[in-house]
Design a protein around this motif. Structure first.
Motif, PDB file in Angstrom:
ATOM      1  N   ASP A 115       0.942  -1.122  -0.115  1.00  0.00           N
ATOM      2  CA  ASP A 115      -0.089  -0.075  -0.042  1.00  0.00           C
ATOM      3  C   ASP A 115       1.072   1.075  -0.178  1.00  0.00           C
ATOM      4  OD1 ASP A 115      -1.840   2.080   0.579  1.00  0.00           O
ATOM      5  OD2 ASP A 115      -2.952   1.061   2.033  1.00  0.00           O
ATOM      6  N   ASP A 116       1.124   1.796  -1.287  1.00  0.00           N
ATOM      7  CA  ASP A 116       2.044   2.809  -1.319  1.00  0.00           C
ATOM      8  C   ASP A 116       1.567   3.972  -0.603  1.00  0.00           C
ATOM      9  OD1 ASP A 116       3.808   1.362  -2.812  1.00  0.00           O
ATOM     10  OD2 ASP A 116       2.822   1.941  -4.745  1.00  0.00           O
ATOM     11  N   GLU A 117       0.089   4.294  -0.447  1.00  0.00           N
ATOM     12  CA  GLU A 117      -0.450   5.542   0.213  1.00  0.00           C
ATOM     13  C   GLU A 117       0.196   5.585   1.669  1.00  0.00           C
ATOM     14  OE1 GLU A 117      -4.328   7.863   1.272  1.00  0.00           O
ATOM     15  OE2 GLU A 117      -4.557   6.133  -0.315  1.00  0.00           O
ATOM     16  N   TYR A 118       0.204   4.283   2.305  1.00  0.00           N
ATOM     17  CA  TYR A 118       0.604   4.512   3.682  1.00  0.00           C
ATOM     18  C   TYR A 118       1.863   3.821   4.148  1.00  0.00           C
ATOM     19  CZ  TYR A 118      -4.362   5.874   4.620  1.00  0.00           C
ATOM     20  OH  TYR A 118      -5.500   6.544   4.576  1.00  0.00           O
ATOM     21  N   GLY A 119       2.877   3.486   2.932  1.00  0.00           N
ATOM     22  CA  GLY A 119       3.975   3.039   3.127  1.00  0.00           C
ATOM     23  C   GLY A 119       3.661   1.776   3.790  1.00  0.00           C
ATOM     24  N   VAL A 120       3.165   0.758   3.507  1.00  0.00           N
ATOM     25  CA  VAL A 120       2.799  -0.273   4.117  1.00  0.00           C
ATOM     26  C   VAL A 120       2.917  -1.703   3.099  1.00  0.00           C
ATOM     27  CG1 VAL A 120       0.984  -2.111   5.070  1.00  0.00           C
ATOM     28  CG2 VAL A 120       1.055   0.400   5.695  1.00  0.00           C
ATOM     29  N   TYR A 178      -5.725  -5.235   8.490  1.00  0.00           N
ATOM     30  CA  TYR A 178      -5.307  -3.759   8.195  1.00  0.00           C
ATOM     31  C   TYR A 178      -6.196  -3.155   7.192  1.00  0.00           C
ATOM     32  CZ  TYR A 178      -2.701  -0.623   5.273  1.00  0.00           C
ATOM     33  OH  TYR A 178      -2.319   0.450   4.647  1.00  0.00           O
ATOM     34  N   ARG A 203      -9.262  -1.786   9.225  1.00  0.00           N
ATOM     35  CA  ARG A 203      -8.998  -0.960  10.067  1.00  0.00           C
ATOM     36  C   ARG A 203      -8.763   0.435   9.131  1.00  0.00           C
ATOM     37  NH1 ARG A 203      -5.340  -4.171  12.103  1.00  0.00           N
ATOM     38  NH2 ARG A 203      -3.627  -2.964  11.059  1.00  0.00           N
ATOM     39  N   THR A 204      -8.040   0.223   8.031  1.00  0.00           N
ATOM     40  CA  THR A 204      -7.683   1.563   7.212  1.00  0.00           C
ATOM     41  C   THR A 204      -8.562   2.081   6.599  1.00  0.00           C
ATOM     42  OG1 THR A 204      -5.368   0.580   7.469  1.00  0.00           O
ATOM     43  CG2 THR A 204      -5.811   2.502   5.782  1.00  0.00           C
ATOM     44  N   TYR A 205      -9.543   1.215   5.765  1.00  0.00           N
ATOM     45  CA  TYR A 205     -10.188   1.558   4.622  1.00  0.00           C
ATOM     46  C   TYR A 205     -11.879   1.318   4.986  1.00  0.00           C
ATOM     47  CZ  TYR A 205      -6.302   2.280   1.897  1.00  0.00           C
ATOM     48  OH  TYR A 205      -4.906   2.757   1.250  1.00  0.00           O
TER      49      TYR A 205
END
Length: 78
Positions: free
Chosen positions: A56-61, A72, A75-77
């Motif tokens: 996930d490039d947006e969050y650096g994950v 994940y 929780r995130t989306y």
């Protein structure tokens, strides 16, 4: 940009794919070889050759393990 590295017929990969779809997230799929020894791009991205692998490039994950990925994403989306 979300990228999912997955293997055809992998039930763990399919579970992550279903979660991404249920959350209406756009993502790119990178299909990997069945042989671990040929998963060089996966190893380069994460240090291991296991799939599914989510980037996930947006969050650096960058993460493996389908349960962790699904949690994940929820929780995130969600």
């Amino acid at each position: 940009m979300i990228t999912l590295y997955q293997l055809e017929g992998c039930p763990y990969c399919e579970a992550v794919d279903e979660k991404l779809t249920s959350l209406n997230l756009e993502y790119e799929t990178v299909w990997v070889d069945g042989l671990h020894s040929k998963r060089d791009e996966v190893k380069r991205r994460s240090g291991q050759r296991q799939v599914p692998l989510l980037v996930d490039d947006e969050y650096g994950v960058t993460m493996a393990e389908s349960e962790n990925i699904r949690s994940y994403l929820e929780r995130t989306y969600a």
